[in-house]
Design a protein around this motif. Structure first.
Motif, mmCIF file in Angstrom:
data_model
loop_
_atom_site.group_PDB
_atom_site.id
_atom_site.type_symbol
_atom_site.label_atom_id
_atom_site.label_comp_id
_atom_site.label_asym_id
_atom_site.label_seq_id
_atom_site.Cartn_x
_atom_site.Cartn_y
_atom_site.Cartn_z
ATOM 1 N N THR A 168 0.839 -1.200 0.000
ATOM 2 C CA THR A 168 0.000 0.000 0.000
ATOM 3 C C THR A 168 0.869 1.243 0.000
ATOM 4 O O THR A 168 1.834 1.344 0.754
ATOM 5 C CB THR A 168 -0.908 0.012 1.246
ATOM 6 O OG1 THR A 168 -1.744 -1.150 1.220
ATOM 7 C CG2 THR A 168 -1.776 1.255 1.270
ATOM 8 N N LYS A 169 0.517 2.191 -0.882
ATOM 9 C CA LYS A 169 1.228 3.465 -0.925
ATOM 10 C C LYS A 169 0.315 4.573 -0.407
ATOM 11 O O LYS A 169 -0.861 4.635 -0.767
ATOM 12 C CB LYS A 169 1.663 3.804 -2.355
ATOM 13 C CG LYS A 169 3.022 3.256 -2.740
ATOM 14 C CD LYS A 169 3.019 1.774 -3.039
ATOM 15 C CE LYS A 169 2.263 1.425 -4.304
ATOM 16 N NZ LYS A 169 2.363 -0.037 -4.635
ATOM 17 N N ILE A 170 0.869 5.443 0.434
ATOM 18 C CA ILE A 170 0.115 6.569 0.981
ATOM 19 C C ILE A 170 0.832 7.849 0.581
ATOM 20 O O ILE A 170 2.012 8.030 0.876
ATOM 21 C CB ILE A 170 0.035 6.485 2.514
ATOM 22 C CG1 ILE A 170 -0.713 5.213 2.941
ATOM 23 C CG2 ILE A 170 -0.643 7.733 3.087
ATOM 24 C CD1 ILE A 170 -0.504 4.833 4.383
ATOM 25 N N ILE A 171 0.127 8.736 -0.123
ATOM 26 C CA ILE A 171 0.710 10.012 -0.526
ATOM 27 C C ILE A 171 0.114 11.094 0.369
ATOM 28 O O ILE A 171 -1.085 11.328 0.369
ATOM 29 C CB ILE A 171 0.433 10.329 -2.004
ATOM 30 C CG1 ILE A 171 0.895 9.171 -2.896
ATOM 31 C CG2 ILE A 171 1.150 11.620 -2.410
ATOM 32 C CD1 ILE A 171 0.632 9.376 -4.374
ATOM 33 N N MET A 172 0.982 11.767 1.126
ATOM 34 C CA MET A 172 0.536 12.765 2.106
ATOM 35 C C MET A 172 0.454 14.160 1.486
ATOM 36 O O MET A 172 1.213 14.506 0.587
ATOM 37 C CB MET A 172 1.526 12.800 3.268
ATOM 38 C CG MET A 172 1.733 11.464 3.959
ATOM 39 S SD MET A 172 0.410 11.069 5.102
ATOM 40 C CE MET A 172 0.763 12.248 6.406
ATOM 41 N N LYS A 173 -0.464 14.969 2.004
ATOM 42 C CA LYS A 173 -0.570 16.387 1.634
ATOM 43 C C LYS A 173 -0.383 16.577 0.133
ATOM 44 O O LYS A 173 0.473 17.329 -0.317
ATOM 45 C CB LYS A 173 0.457 17.206 2.417
ATOM 46 C CG LYS A 173 0.247 17.136 3.921
ATOM 47 C CD LYS A 173 1.278 17.936 4.682
ATOM 48 C CE LYS A 173 1.070 17.841 6.182
ATOM 49 N NZ LYS A 173 2.070 18.603 6.945
ATOM 50 N N SER A 174 -1.191 15.901 -0.630
ATOM 51 C CA SER A 174 -0.954 15.767 -2.063
ATOM 52 C C SER A 174 -1.720 16.746 -2.941
ATOM 53 O O SER A 174 -1.556 16.748 -4.160
ATOM 54 C CB SER A 174 -1.293 14.338 -2.493
ATOM 55 O OG SER A 174 -2.506 13.916 -1.915
ATOM 56 N N GLY A 175 -2.552 17.596 -2.352
ATOM 57 C CA GLY A 175 -3.408 18.461 -3.156
ATOM 58 C C GLY A 175 -2.698 19.356 -4.139
ATOM 59 O O GLY A 175 -3.192 19.607 -5.238
ATOM 60 N N ARG A 176 -1.520 19.842 -3.783
ATOM 61 C CA ARG A 176 -0.826 20.795 -4.645
ATOM 62 C C ARG A 176 -0.260 20.162 -5.912
ATOM 63 O O ARG A 176 -0.035 20.842 -6.907
ATOM 64 C CB ARG A 176 0.306 21.461 -3.869
ATOM 65 C CG ARG A 176 -0.228 22.445 -2.840
ATOM 66 C CD ARG A 176 0.895 23.187 -2.206
ATOM 67 N NE ARG A 176 0.370 24.213 -1.325
ATOM 68 C CZ ARG A 176 1.064 24.788 -0.375
ATOM 69 N NH1 ARG A 176 2.308 24.432 -0.187
ATOM 70 N NH2 ARG A 176 0.535 25.719 0.386
ATOM 71 N N ASN A 177 0.007 18.872 -5.873
ATOM 72 C CA ASN A 177 0.596 18.200 -7.037
ATOM 73 C C ASN A 177 -0.387 17.221 -7.671
ATOM 74 O O ASN A 177 0.011 16.269 -8.317
ATOM 75 C CB ASN A 177 1.859 17.432 -6.616
ATOM 76 C CG ASN A 177 2.903 18.332 -5.998
ATOM 77 O OD1 ASN A 177 3.164 19.410 -6.497
ATOM 78 N ND2 ASN A 177 3.477 17.904 -4.895
ATOM 79 N N ILE A 178 -1.675 17.485 -7.493
ATOM 80 C CA ILE A 178 -2.652 16.486 -7.866
ATOM 81 C C ILE A 178 -2.643 16.156 -9.358
ATOM 82 O O ILE A 178 -2.853 15.004 -9.745
ATOM 83 C CB ILE A 178 -4.070 16.921 -7.407
ATOM 84 C CG1 ILE A 178 -5.036 15.751 -7.533
ATOM 85 C CG2 ILE A 178 -4.555 18.141 -8.153
ATOM 86 C CD1 ILE A 178 -4.639 14.535 -6.758
ATOM 87 N N SER A 179 -2.418 17.125 -10.219
ATOM 88 C CA SER A 179 -2.421 16.857 -11.658
ATOM 89 C C SER A 179 -1.340 15.845 -12.036
ATOM 90 O O SER A 179 -1.603 14.880 -12.763
ATOM 91 C CB SER A 179 -2.216 18.157 -12.451
ATOM 92 O OG SER A 179 -3.317 19.011 -12.273
ATOM 93 N N ALA A 180 -0.132 16.063 -11.526
ATOM 94 C CA ALA A 180 0.977 15.161 -11.823
ATOM 95 C C ALA A 180 0.730 13.780 -11.217
ATOM 96 O O ALA A 180 1.065 12.755 -11.821
ATOM 97 C CB ALA A 180 2.283 15.748 -11.295
ATOM 98 N N ILE A 181 0.139 13.756 -10.028
ATOM 99 C CA ILE A 181 -0.131 12.479 -9.358
ATOM 100 C C ILE A 181 -1.194 11.696 -10.119
ATOM 101 O O ILE A 181 -1.041 10.494 -10.371
ATOM 102 C CB ILE A 181 -0.568 12.724 -7.900
ATOM 103 C CG1 ILE A 181 0.606 13.274 -7.081
ATOM 104 C CG2 ILE A 181 -1.086 11.431 -7.264
ATOM 105 C CD1 ILE A 181 0.234 13.760 -5.695
#
Length: 231
Positions: A168-181
Motif C-alpha cells: 500500500t502506498k500513501i501520498i501525504m498532503k498531495s493536493g498541490r501536485n494532484i495533476s501530476a499524481i
C-alpha cells in the motif's frame, strides 16, 4: 529549572479523536504554540478548541509559515518561531506545540524540537491519530493485511519509481501536485493494477471521499491523503 516543550498531535480533524493524554497536556500547558498567525485560521487550534475549551484563555504564541521548499528560508522561519518562546522555556514554563495529525510525521514541530534539544530543553511528544489512518477509516478500508507493506510518500519525489514499491502506498498532503499524481495513477487504475482512494479534510465537516483517481478534482485542497491499494 527549564520547562518542557510538548509536541501534541491533535489528529486529522475530528475533535473527538484527540487522545486523553493530548487533552490533559493542553489543559496543563502554560503557553500554546501555533504554526499559524491567526488562531481562527489555525486548523490545529480549531480541532483542539471543542475538546479543550479553556485553551481560548491561555497565552498563545503563533507564527505564519510560508509554504516553501527552500531549505535556507525554512531554517530562518523555524529559528524565528523558536526564538519567540525560547526564553519562556528557559524560565520554566511548559509549552504545548499543536500540530495536525501526529508530530512525528511531516510536522513543523520536528524542526522546533531539534532546536530545543540543542539548548538542552526537555521535549515530550504526544502522538495523535494520523491523517492516513483516519482517511482509511473514513474510506472504510484496511491499510494492510497479512504481509503487505505500507509506504508513506511525500508526493515530492520520483513518484513513478515509488509506485513500483510493493504494498500500500500513501501520498501525504498531495493536493498541490494532484495533476501530476493523477497522471501517474489513472493509467495504472485503468489497467486494473491498483485501487485509489482520496480523502480531503479527514474528520471535519468539510470531509470529502473519492473512490478512483479519475474522480479526484483538479482543484483539490492541500490537506488531502491518497491511499493506493494493489489489486
Amino acid at each position: 529549572m527549564a520547562g518542557v516543550l510538548f509536541g501534541i498531535g491533535v489528529g486529522p480533524g475530528d475533535p473527538e479523536m484527540l487522545t486523553l493524554k493530548a487533552v490533559k497536556a493542553i489543559k496543563e500547558a502554560d503557553v500554546i504554540c501555533l504554526p499559524k498567525a491567526e488562531k481562527d485560521k489555525c486548523r490545529a487550534y480549531q480541532i483542539a478548541l471543542p475538546a479543550v475549551p479553556e485553551i481560548r484563555y491561555k497565552k498563545t504564541i503563533s507564527h505564519d509559515f510560508e509554504m516553501t521548499s527552500d531549505p535556507e528560508r525554512l531554517e530562518i522561519m523555524h529559528k524565528e518561531f523558536y526564538e519567540k518562546y525560547k526564553q519562556l522555556l528557559l524560565d520554566g514554563y511548559n509549552l504545548a506545540f499543536l500540530t495536525i495529525g501526529d508530530p512525528t510525521i511531516y510536522s513543523t514541530f520536528g524542526y522546533i524540537m531539534k532546536l530545543a534539544k540543542k539548548d538542552g530543553i526537555e521535549v515530550e511528544i504526544i502522538n495523535g491519530i494520523t491523517s492516513f489512518t483516519g482517511a482509511a477509516a473514513s474510506a472504510g478500508i484496511l491499510l494492510s493485511e497479512s504481509k503487505e507493506n505500507i509506504h508513506i510518500i511525500s508526493g515530492q519525489g520520483n513518484l513513478e519509481e515509488e509506485l513500483k514499491l510493493s504494498g500500500t502506498k500513501i501520498i501525504m498532503k498531495s493536493g498541490r501536485n494532484i495533476s501530476a499524481i493523477k497522471e501517474k495513477l489513472i493509467p495504472l487504475e485503468e489497467a486494473d493494477k491498483i485501487t485509489v482512494y482520496a480523502v480531503v479534510d479527514c474528520g471535519m465537516e468539510t470531509e470529502e471521499i473519492y473512490n478512483g483517481a479519475v474522480m479526484i478534482p483538479e482543484n483539490s485542497k492541500y490537506m488531502m491523503t491518497i491511499i493506493i491499494k494493489e489489486k
